[in-house]
Design a protein around this motif. Structure first.
Motif, short mmCIF file in Angstrom:
data_model
loop_
_atom_site.label_atom_id
_atom_site.label_comp_id
_atom_site.label_asym_id
_atom_site.label_seq_id
_atom_site.Cartn_x
_atom_site.Cartn_y
_atom_site.Cartn_z
N LYS A 146 0.86 -0.92 -0.10
CA LYS A 146 0.16 0.03 -0.09
C LYS A 146 0.92 1.30 -0.04
O LYS A 146 1.91 1.34 0.74
CB LYS A 146 -0.98 0.11 1.19
CG LYS A 146 -1.86 -0.92 1.34
CD LYS A 146 -2.75 -0.84 2.66
CE LYS A 146 -3.84 -2.07 2.62
NZ LYS A 146 -4.64 -1.96 4.01
N TYR A 147 0.40 2.18 -0.67
CA TYR A 147 1.33 3.59 -0.83
C TYR A 147 -0.07 4.75 -1.02
O TYR A 147 -0.98 4.38 -1.87
CB TYR A 147 2.47 3.81 -1.58
CG TYR A 147 2.14 3.33 -2.81
CD1 TYR A 147 1.84 4.27 -3.92
CD2 TYR A 147 2.43 1.97 -3.58
CE1 TYR A 147 1.66 4.10 -5.17
CE2 TYR A 147 2.14 1.68 -4.76
CZ TYR A 147 1.78 2.74 -5.72
OH TYR A 147 1.75 2.45 -6.93
N GLN A 148 0.62 5.93 -0.59
CA GLN A 148 -0.43 7.12 -0.93
C GLN A 148 0.62 7.91 -1.61
O GLN A 148 1.84 8.26 -1.25
CB GLN A 148 -0.94 7.62 0.34
CG GLN A 148 -1.72 8.87 -0.19
CD GLN A 148 -2.51 9.63 1.40
OE1 GLN A 148 -1.55 10.39 1.86
NE2 GLN A 148 -3.48 9.24 1.47
N LEU A 149 0.17 8.73 -2.79
CA LEU A 149 1.00 9.70 -3.47
C LEU A 149 -0.09 10.90 -3.56
O LEU A 149 -1.20 10.82 -3.42
CB LEU A 149 1.38 9.49 -4.78
CG LEU A 149 2.30 8.15 -4.90
CD1 LEU A 149 2.20 7.71 -6.45
CD2 LEU A 149 3.49 8.35 -4.19
N GLU A 150 0.77 12.30 -3.77
CA GLU A 150 0.01 13.62 -3.79
C GLU A 150 0.59 14.26 -4.53
O GLU A 150 2.04 14.18 -4.90
CB GLU A 150 0.11 14.27 -2.48
CG GLU A 150 -1.04 13.70 -1.57
CD GLU A 150 -1.13 14.61 -0.14
OE1 GLU A 150 -1.75 14.37 0.57
OE2 GLU A 150 -0.08 15.44 0.00
N GLN A 157 5.95 3.99 -11.29
CA GLN A 157 4.78 4.07 -12.39
C GLN A 157 3.81 5.07 -12.06
O GLN A 157 3.38 6.09 -13.00
CB GLN A 157 4.42 2.73 -12.94
CG GLN A 157 3.54 2.88 -14.03
CD GLN A 157 4.22 3.36 -15.27
OE1 GLN A 157 5.28 2.82 -15.54
NE2 GLN A 157 3.58 4.02 -15.88
N SER A 158 3.05 4.83 -10.81
CA SER A 158 2.16 5.77 -10.41
C SER A 158 2.55 7.20 -10.54
O SER A 158 1.73 8.23 -10.82
CB SER A 158 1.65 5.32 -8.85
OG SER A 158 1.02 3.98 -9.00
N ARG A 159 3.74 7.47 -9.69
CA ARG A 159 4.30 8.91 -9.47
C ARG A 159 4.39 9.58 -11.03
O ARG A 159 4.02 10.54 -11.34
CB ARG A 159 5.67 8.87 -8.84
CG ARG A 159 6.01 10.18 -8.97
CD ARG A 159 5.67 11.32 -8.41
NE ARG A 159 5.43 11.46 -6.93
CZ ARG A 159 4.56 12.06 -6.37
NH1 ARG A 159 4.00 13.21 -6.88
NH2 ARG A 159 4.59 12.11 -5.14
N LYS A 160 4.97 8.75 -12.16
CA LYS A 160 5.19 9.17 -13.38
C LYS A 160 3.79 9.61 -14.05
O LYS A 160 3.67 10.77 -14.61
CB LYS A 160 6.09 7.89 -14.05
CG LYS A 160 6.26 8.80 -15.56
CD LYS A 160 7.29 9.63 -15.37
CE LYS A 160 7.69 10.32 -16.78
NZ LYS A 160 8.21 11.64 -16.82
#
Length: 150
Positions: free
Chosen positions: A2-6, A129-132
């Motif tokens: 699990k992780y969260q990005l903003e 990949q999500s950050r990109k």
């Protein structure tokens, strides 16, 4: 895993959500995107499903998106299932005092088969990949910069 990005996008929430929710824009901020095809239900409605196809270098990946909740601009949550990978993702768009938009995404991945090894040895690859995707979406919204132009 699990992780969260903003990420903060320097445009009003209404404009950000309009671009996020239009499937025609996916090719401009999701590298490798080939197509999206509705396979069950009405496009964008909770419970509907879409087939997504991506070119990931030497192989193509197909996944099924199932929309869990769509009450944009507050929340868009869905599951994404591909061979050996299950991803539950929640997207939230919050207005800021600076008339920008804070995009928060919560991701939970589950792996099976061979992908368990990939998830174990390369957990950062999924977060990267999500950050990109988020950075490319920000560039698309703020500067009308498309990944197709690279």
């Amino acid at each position: 895993m699990k992780y969260q990005l903003e990420i903060t996008i320097n445009k009003p929430r209404k404009e950000v959500v309009e671009k996020f929710s239009d499937p025609k824009n996916m090719k401009h901020w999701q590298r490798g995107f080939i197509f999206m095809k509705p396979i069950n239900g009405k496009l964008g409605e909770e419970g509907s499903q879409n087939l997504l196809k991506y070119d990931m270098g030497k192989r193509q990946i197909e996944m099924t998106e199932t929309i869990i909740k769509n009450n944009l601009p507050e929340e868009y949550s869905a599951t994404y299932e591909a061979k050996g990978v299950y991803n539950y993702q929640v997207n939230r768009f919050s207005p800021t005092l600076e008339k920008s938009t804070l995009w928060t995404t919560d991701n939970e991945f589950q792996f099976s088969g061979f992908m368990k090894l990939v998830g174990w040895f390369l957990p950062g690859a999924f977060k990267k990949q999500s950050r990109k995707y988020m950075e490319d979406f920000k560039a698309f919204v703020e500067e009308e910069k498309s990944v197709l132009d690279n």
